[in-house]
Motif scaffolding. Structure first.
Motif, short mmCIF file in Angstrom:
data_model
loop_
_atom_site.label_atom_id
_atom_site.label_comp_id
_atom_site.label_asym_id
_atom_site.label_seq_id
_atom_site.Cartn_x
_atom_site.Cartn_y
_atom_site.Cartn_z
N LEU A 271 0.79 -1.11 0.08
CA LEU A 271 -0.16 0.19 0.17
C LEU A 271 0.91 1.18 -0.19
CD1 LEU A 271 -2.49 -1.10 2.63
CD2 LEU A 271 -2.91 -1.15 0.19
N LYS A 320 -2.96 19.64 -11.12
CA LYS A 320 -2.49 18.36 -10.82
C LYS A 320 -1.49 18.32 -9.64
CE LYS A 320 -2.28 16.57 -15.24
NZ LYS A 320 -2.20 16.89 -16.54
N ILE A 322 1.87 16.83 -8.33
CA ILE A 322 3.25 16.30 -9.01
C ILE A 322 4.06 15.50 -7.59
CG2 ILE A 322 5.42 16.54 -10.19
CD1 ILE A 322 2.70 16.66 -11.76
N SER A 325 9.97 11.95 -6.52
CA SER A 325 10.55 10.85 -5.56
C SER A 325 12.01 11.04 -5.06
CB SER A 325 10.56 9.66 -6.54
OG SER A 325 11.70 9.79 -7.58
N LYS A 326 12.41 10.26 -4.28
CA LYS A 326 13.47 10.49 -3.73
C LYS A 326 14.70 10.53 -4.74
CE LYS A 326 12.32 8.63 0.75
NZ LYS A 326 12.00 7.44 1.62
N MET A 327 14.48 9.62 -5.79
CA MET A 327 15.28 9.67 -6.84
C MET A 327 15.31 10.94 -7.56
SD MET A 327 15.97 6.63 -5.92
CE MET A 327 15.11 5.92 -4.54
N LYS A 328 14.32 11.80 -7.44
CA LYS A 328 14.44 13.13 -8.17
C LYS A 328 13.52 12.96 -9.44
CE LYS A 328 17.12 15.80 -5.33
NZ LYS A 328 16.23 16.84 -4.59
N GLY A 329 12.79 11.83 -9.59
CA GLY A 329 11.96 11.64 -10.83
C GLY A 329 10.70 12.21 -10.44
N LYS A 330 9.67 12.46 -11.35
CA LYS A 330 8.41 13.10 -10.91
C LYS A 330 7.26 11.94 -11.54
CE LYS A 330 9.81 17.91 -11.35
NZ LYS A 330 10.99 17.73 -12.21
N ARG A 331 6.17 12.19 -10.91
CA ARG A 331 4.98 11.50 -11.39
C ARG A 331 3.93 12.22 -11.02
NH1 ARG A 331 2.80 7.40 -7.30
NH2 ARG A 331 4.46 7.39 -5.56
N VAL A 332 2.62 11.93 -11.52
CA VAL A 332 1.41 12.44 -11.28
C VAL A 332 0.82 11.62 -10.00
CG1 VAL A 332 -0.93 13.28 -12.18
CG2 VAL A 332 1.16 13.13 -13.46
N THR A 334 -2.89 10.56 -8.47
CA THR A 334 -4.52 10.82 -9.03
C THR A 334 -5.34 10.56 -7.48
OG1 THR A 334 -4.40 8.70 -9.43
CG2 THR A 334 -3.94 10.05 -11.14
N HIS B 14 21.66 7.49 -8.76
CA HIS B 14 22.16 8.65 -9.67
C HIS B 14 23.39 8.15 -10.08
CE1 HIS B 14 18.91 11.66 -9.99
NE2 HIS B 14 18.41 11.00 -8.69
N GLY B 45 9.32 7.38 -10.02
CA GLY B 45 9.66 8.46 -11.07
C GLY B 45 11.00 8.03 -11.86
N ASP B 48 11.26 9.12 -15.50
CA ASP B 48 11.32 10.56 -15.69
C ASP B 48 12.74 11.13 -15.73
OD1 ASP B 48 10.41 13.08 -15.86
OD2 ASP B 48 11.01 13.46 -13.82
N ILE B 49 13.68 10.06 -15.21
CA ILE B 49 15.03 10.65 -15.25
C ILE B 49 16.05 10.07 -16.20
CG2 ILE B 49 15.00 11.41 -12.75
CD1 ILE B 49 16.25 8.80 -11.74
N HIS B 357 -0.40 7.57 -14.96
CA HIS B 357 0.23 8.36 -13.91
C HIS B 357 1.57 8.98 -14.32
CE1 HIS B 357 -2.11 5.49 -11.44
NE2 HIS B 357 -2.38 6.53 -10.73
#
Lengths: 345, 363
Positions: A271, A320, A322, A325-332, A334, B14, B45, B48-49, B357
């Motif tokens: 979860l 939205k 956004i 993440s801790k990895m510096k990537g983004k996601r939406v 919902t 990274h 994410g 995205d990277i 997403h």
């Protein structure tokens, strides 16, 4: 079972259809178990409704509680029903004053369980400093309910400095969460039939009105919005806010404060804690200039000692949420789709 | 959370990302086979990277996504017409059947229960001896041992009221089907770590050799996935095609022989119909003849004659990596997680739900 108060002697062990008939049995149940325990002058008048006097702007809210099971670690449906409506009023910027209390009882509910729920209601009402001034009791046939459902409605007086309005939310505002998240939902999960696991996770259900009022005393209109992220969790509430105000919300995963036991349980069950229900946490959107001071203020209070800055409102990502993440990537993010946890409140 | 957080270390992720960027010279398309990897790539994410040269396509390793509609119709029919207690993993409930999903069947009064383990279904069968209990046994090689064990438990307990509706599928035949497609764009695979935990790596050597593609057996955490991608890209750039085990802390070369013995006792390899792809020979498990008593299809007969209704869903092309979700005219328009036209939009492991997403960022 730990009872705060000895259960009154009765000639019935379980609640039957007769207790909801409106006749003698109903009177006996209400006199001994409800009015006696929750007594206040308005309730004692036994009118069909309560006659109240309140000045100024009011907030009014209602909620129904169908949580299953009705007893769970750290609480039960009784205190949940009081705290839930108290908190809904607090999120409007109001100090709760009067609540109604209605029961729908499935016949066969042990009187001892009803008594324990009433005792929790009594304590929660006292802690939140509210009076229960009117109510109702119905009993339905076995199989037509699930032990006990409760509805509470409440009225509170708006704090004079409150300007809670989603349209006041603007880019740059800071999003603060008042405490560690996901405790209530995981406490319920730990006792759900077929899924019982050992944990020390308790519900976080608690009244938040007094802390919200003290925030308003100190920070007034710097507070743009209060919301409590109950069903659907923080992610769903933030999505609703973003959609309502048309702004983007940018949050950072690294800021999220989680108890290790909650994090472990979420991991085990797959979860996302951002979608798990809370009953003692609020999200506040506050003017950036006051954000640090606000956070410091919250962290000194017991109910909000783990408050954290989650993110900010932005002109990008219109409508939205956004997550970075801790990895510096983004996601939406919902809204919660379907039911992550059936019947949690 | 020890042994998990170490593999979510942003600095390590990274550093692998930097390594990937330093070696990549041309575009590569890499497929992660397993839905768990898809979920993790999106959740953390990572999509995205990644550098623009790397295209990730989400493979068929989401069991919910590849279960044919006919079996969902079957499960719905068992729950409504035969009034069995239908037990299932949660994600299956929202997948649309021809007429309704299991969730709608539940709303109409069917006894449909969400479980985390098939062994719970055996306990339910013991508790309700007058009711028939059916477990909807979906999944890859990973879930097969537990599902097989549930049959053995029921057998040993002498239960006559327990059976499973089998929809088990296998990874290696799916990889072959993808590579056999003349339009395939896939240059390399992240193989599914948990499947190999059971099956070992031996099935993958002939595939790497035959199709000249690198396969890296990969875990599910961000560090695993980035390292897996690095090891794949490194091979591609060097023109190598080997099987490498990135997930060696969990996957042993020989897999788990005890678990395989349980599978082999109860199941045999059979042809399977994959949603949107069609029948792939020897690509699934069916119950052996001696356990026919526990086979819901044999016990109740094939009940539902409802025709498959694909509603324009292009699941087959998506699952084979031929098309991306955003190539579908229904994506994020008439097909959303709340109103899915097909299974890949239902499960959090599904390619379309994953893109849903992610799409807010890329659009």
């Amino acid at each position: 079972m730990h009872l705060q108060c000895p259960i009154p002697k009765t000639d019935f062990d379980v609640i039957t259809l007769g207790h909801g008939s409106g006749g003698q049995l109903t009177s006996r149940l209400l006199d001994t178990f409800v009015i006696n325990q929750l007594s206040n002058p308005e309730l004692e008048k036994r009118l069909d409704g309560a006659i109240l006097q309140l000045d100024g702007n009011l907030a009014f809210s209602t909620d129904s509680y169908v949580v299953s099971p009705i007893f769970f670690p750290g609480g039960n449906i009784g205190d949940l029903a009081i705290n839930g409506t108290v908190n809904d009023l607090a999120m409007c910027g109001a100090l709760p004053k009067y609540l109604s209390l209605s029961f729908i009882i499935e016949e066969g509910l042990p009187v001892s369980e009803f008594w324990e729920v009433i005792q929790s209601i009594k304590q929660a009402a006292s802690k939140a400093n509210i009076s229960i001034v009117t109510g109702d009791t119905k009993v339905v046939e076995k199989g037509k309910g699930d032990k006990l459902f409760i509805n509470t409605s409440g009225i509170g007086r708006l704090h004079p400095k409150a300007q809670i309005d989603v349209n006041r939310v603007s880019a740059g505002d800071v999003i603060i969460v008042s405490n560690k998240i996901a405790h209530h939902g995981m406490a319920i999960m730990s006792v759900r039939e077929g899924l019982i696991f050992e944990s020390n996770i308790l519900t976080d259900s608690k009244p938040l009105a007094h802390v919200c009022m003290s925030c308003l005393d100190k920070f007034g209109d710097s507070i743009k919005l209060f919301r409590d992220p109950t069903r659907g969790g923080v992610a769903t509430t933030l999505t609703e806010i973003a959609e309502s105000c048309g702004k983007g919300i940018f949050i950072q995963e690294k800021n999220i404060s989680l108890d290790p036991s909650v994090e472990g349980a979420c991991e085990m069950l797959g979860l996302d804690p951002l979608y798990v229900a809370n009953e003692g946490v609020f999200i506040v959107i506050v003017d950036a200039l006051k954000a640090n001071e606000f956070l410091e203020f919250l962290s000194q209070k017991e109910e909000t000692s783990f408050a954290f800055k989650l993110g900010e409102v932005t002109d990008s990502y219109e409508g939205k949420v956004i997550l970075e993440s801790k990895m510096k990537g983004k996601r939406v993010l919902t809204k919660l789709i379907g039911d992550q946890l059936p019947r949690i409140c | 959370m020890k042994y998990v957080t170490e593999y979510r270390d942003a600095d390590i992720v990274h550093s692998y990302l930097a390594c990937i960027k330093s070696i990549v010279t041309k575009p590569w398309t890499i497929m992660e086979v397993c839905g768990g990897q898809t979920h993790s790539l999106v959740k953390h994410g990572l999509l995205d990277i990644l550098p623009p040269e790397i295209t990730i396509v989400h493979g068929p390793g989401c069991p919910v996504c590849v279960t044919p509609q006919s079996l969902i119709n079957q499960a719905v029919s068992l729950s409504i017409d035969h009034k069995v207690i239908l037990c299932s993993f949660g994600d299956m409930l929202r997948v649309p059947g021809s007429k309704m999903s299991l969730l709608e069947a539940k709303a109409r009064g069917a006894d449909v229960r969400i479980l985390y383990s098939p062994l719970e279904a055996v306990e339910i069968a013991k508790k309700f001896p007058d009711k028939q209990v059916v477990f909807f046994a979906v999944g890859f090689e990973t879930t097969a041992p537990a599902n097989a064990l549930s049959v053995l438990h029921a057998y040993r307990a002498g239960l006559k009221n327990y059976s499973i509706l089998t929809a088990h599928v296998l990874v290696p035949p799916a990889i072959r089907a993808i590579m056999d497609d003349p339009h395939t764009r896939v240059n390399g695979f992240l193989a599914a770590g948990h499947v190999c935990t059971i099956m070992g790596n031996s099935e993958y050597y002939p595939i790497a050799e035959e199709y000249k593609i690198p396969l890296v057996v990969t875990g599910f955490e961000p560090v695993d996935l980035m390292q897996g991608l690095y090891l794949t890209i490194q091979q591609l750039e060097e023109g190598k095609f080997e099987v490498i085990n990135q997930y060696s802390r969990v996957v042993k070369e020989e897999g788990n022989p005890e678990a395989r013995a349980v599978i082999n006792k109860v199941f045999e390899v059979s042809h399977r119909n994959w949603r949107g792809i069609g029948v792939i020979p020897r690509s699934g498990y069916a119950l052996r003849e001696e356990f026919a008593l526990y086979d819901a299809e044999k016990k109740f007969g094939f009940l539902s004659q409802d025709q498959e209704n694909v509603n324009g869903c292009i699941a087959g092309s998506i699952l084979k990596g031929l098309k991306k979700p955003k190539d579908c005219p229904h994506f994020n328009k008439t097909c959303t997680p709340l109103n899915p036209l097909g299974a890949p939009m239902v499960s959090t492991e599904g390619a379309c739900a994953a893109y849903y997403h992610f799409s807010g960022i890329i659009e």
